[in-house]
Design a protein around this motif. Sequence first.
Motif, short mmCIF file in Angstrom:
data_model
loop_
_atom_site.label_atom_id
_atom_site.label_comp_id
_atom_site.label_asym_id
_atom_site.label_seq_id
_atom_site.Cartn_x
_atom_site.Cartn_y
_atom_site.Cartn_z
N VAL A 92 -44.81 19.35 -39.25
CA VAL A 92 -43.48 19.12 -38.37
C VAL A 92 -44.27 19.35 -36.99
O VAL A 92 -43.65 18.40 -35.98
CB VAL A 92 -42.35 19.95 -38.36
CG1 VAL A 92 -41.72 19.37 -39.75
CG2 VAL A 92 -42.70 21.23 -38.33
N GLU A 93 -45.50 19.99 -36.53
CA GLU A 93 -45.91 19.93 -35.37
C GLU A 93 -47.32 20.35 -35.38
O GLU A 93 -47.80 21.07 -36.46
CB GLU A 93 -45.30 21.12 -34.41
CG GLU A 93 -43.98 20.82 -33.88
CD GLU A 93 -43.13 21.99 -32.93
OE1 GLU A 93 -43.19 21.72 -31.80
OE2 GLU A 93 -43.27 23.02 -33.59
N ALA A 94 -48.10 20.13 -34.56
CA ALA A 94 -49.65 20.55 -34.55
C ALA A 94 -50.16 20.59 -33.09
O ALA A 94 -49.92 19.68 -32.59
CB ALA A 94 -50.63 19.49 -35.38
N PHE A 95 -51.04 21.59 -32.99
CA PHE A 95 -51.63 21.94 -31.54
C PHE A 95 -52.86 22.19 -31.50
O PHE A 95 -53.52 22.93 -32.32
CB PHE A 95 -50.80 22.97 -30.82
CG PHE A 95 -49.35 22.75 -30.68
CD1 PHE A 95 -48.79 22.11 -29.64
CD2 PHE A 95 -48.33 23.20 -31.72
CE1 PHE A 95 -47.16 22.22 -29.55
CE2 PHE A 95 -47.11 23.19 -31.66
CZ PHE A 95 -46.28 22.51 -30.61
N SER A 96 -53.82 21.83 -30.53
CA SER A 96 -54.91 22.31 -30.36
C SER A 96 -54.80 23.51 -29.72
O SER A 96 -54.03 23.73 -28.88
CB SER A 96 -55.99 21.46 -29.19
OG SER A 96 -55.99 20.09 -29.83
N THR A 97 -55.78 24.66 -30.02
CA THR A 97 -55.71 26.14 -29.65
C THR A 97 -56.70 26.25 -29.20
O THR A 97 -57.97 26.03 -29.60
CB THR A 97 -54.98 26.78 -30.65
OG1 THR A 97 -55.79 26.74 -31.86
CG2 THR A 97 -53.45 26.29 -30.98
N THR A 98 -56.87 27.53 -28.39
CA THR A 98 -57.97 28.52 -28.26
C THR A 98 -57.89 29.64 -29.22
O THR A 98 -56.94 29.82 -29.99
CB THR A 98 -57.94 29.17 -26.65
OG1 THR A 98 -56.68 29.85 -26.57
CG2 THR A 98 -58.22 27.93 -25.63
N GLY A 99 -58.89 30.55 -29.30
CA GLY A 99 -58.70 31.76 -30.14
C GLY A 99 -59.31 31.49 -31.30
O GLY A 99 -60.42 30.70 -31.76
N GLY A 100 -58.90 32.02 -32.62
CA GLY A 100 -59.87 31.89 -33.70
C GLY A 100 -59.49 30.62 -34.59
O GLY A 100 -60.36 30.60 -35.46
N GLY A 101 -58.82 29.61 -34.16
CA GLY A 101 -58.88 28.35 -34.67
C GLY A 101 -58.94 27.23 -33.79
O GLY A 101 -58.75 27.67 -32.76
#
Length: 162
Positions: A92-101
């Motif tokens: 239902v949602e997806a984001f590019s992220t920093t950190g472990g993934g």
Amino acid sequence: MAVDALDTRILRLLIEQPRTSVREYARILSIARGTLQARIDRLERDGVITATGPVLSPAALGHPVLAFVHLEVTQGHLDEVGEALAEVPEIVEAFSTTGGGDLLARVVARDNGHLEDVIQQLIQLPGVVRTRTEVALRERVPHRLLPLVESVGRATGAGSRK
């Protein structure tokens, strides 16, 4: 874009009474309908208001399980994996992220077995190296923006009085 006190009042009404007519909003706010419509149009044009319509419940649609899936992606494949995620209806949602993934997906499922099937589908996507899943147990703060709107409105109002 600055949100002033009137914008804050308008946004509060839109959030709290989403099925009310523009004419009724104008009456409640004691402003001209044209003024209200111009403000709403500006808020939409400036990206403050990004959508209108019903907020749906995945649980009521038969998908009560909520999980957050972190995806680690092979370098250079973020866009392709993001496009592939858009094809999975349970995301239902997806984001590019920093950190472990590299990506964080909000996933809904019918039950834990269905969640496992969705995760297996994600692992098979070209460019996905590994996933890590966290199942939500209980919602503690429902999605909300009104406190933020009011905070921004107060900050803007305080700044304009100086």
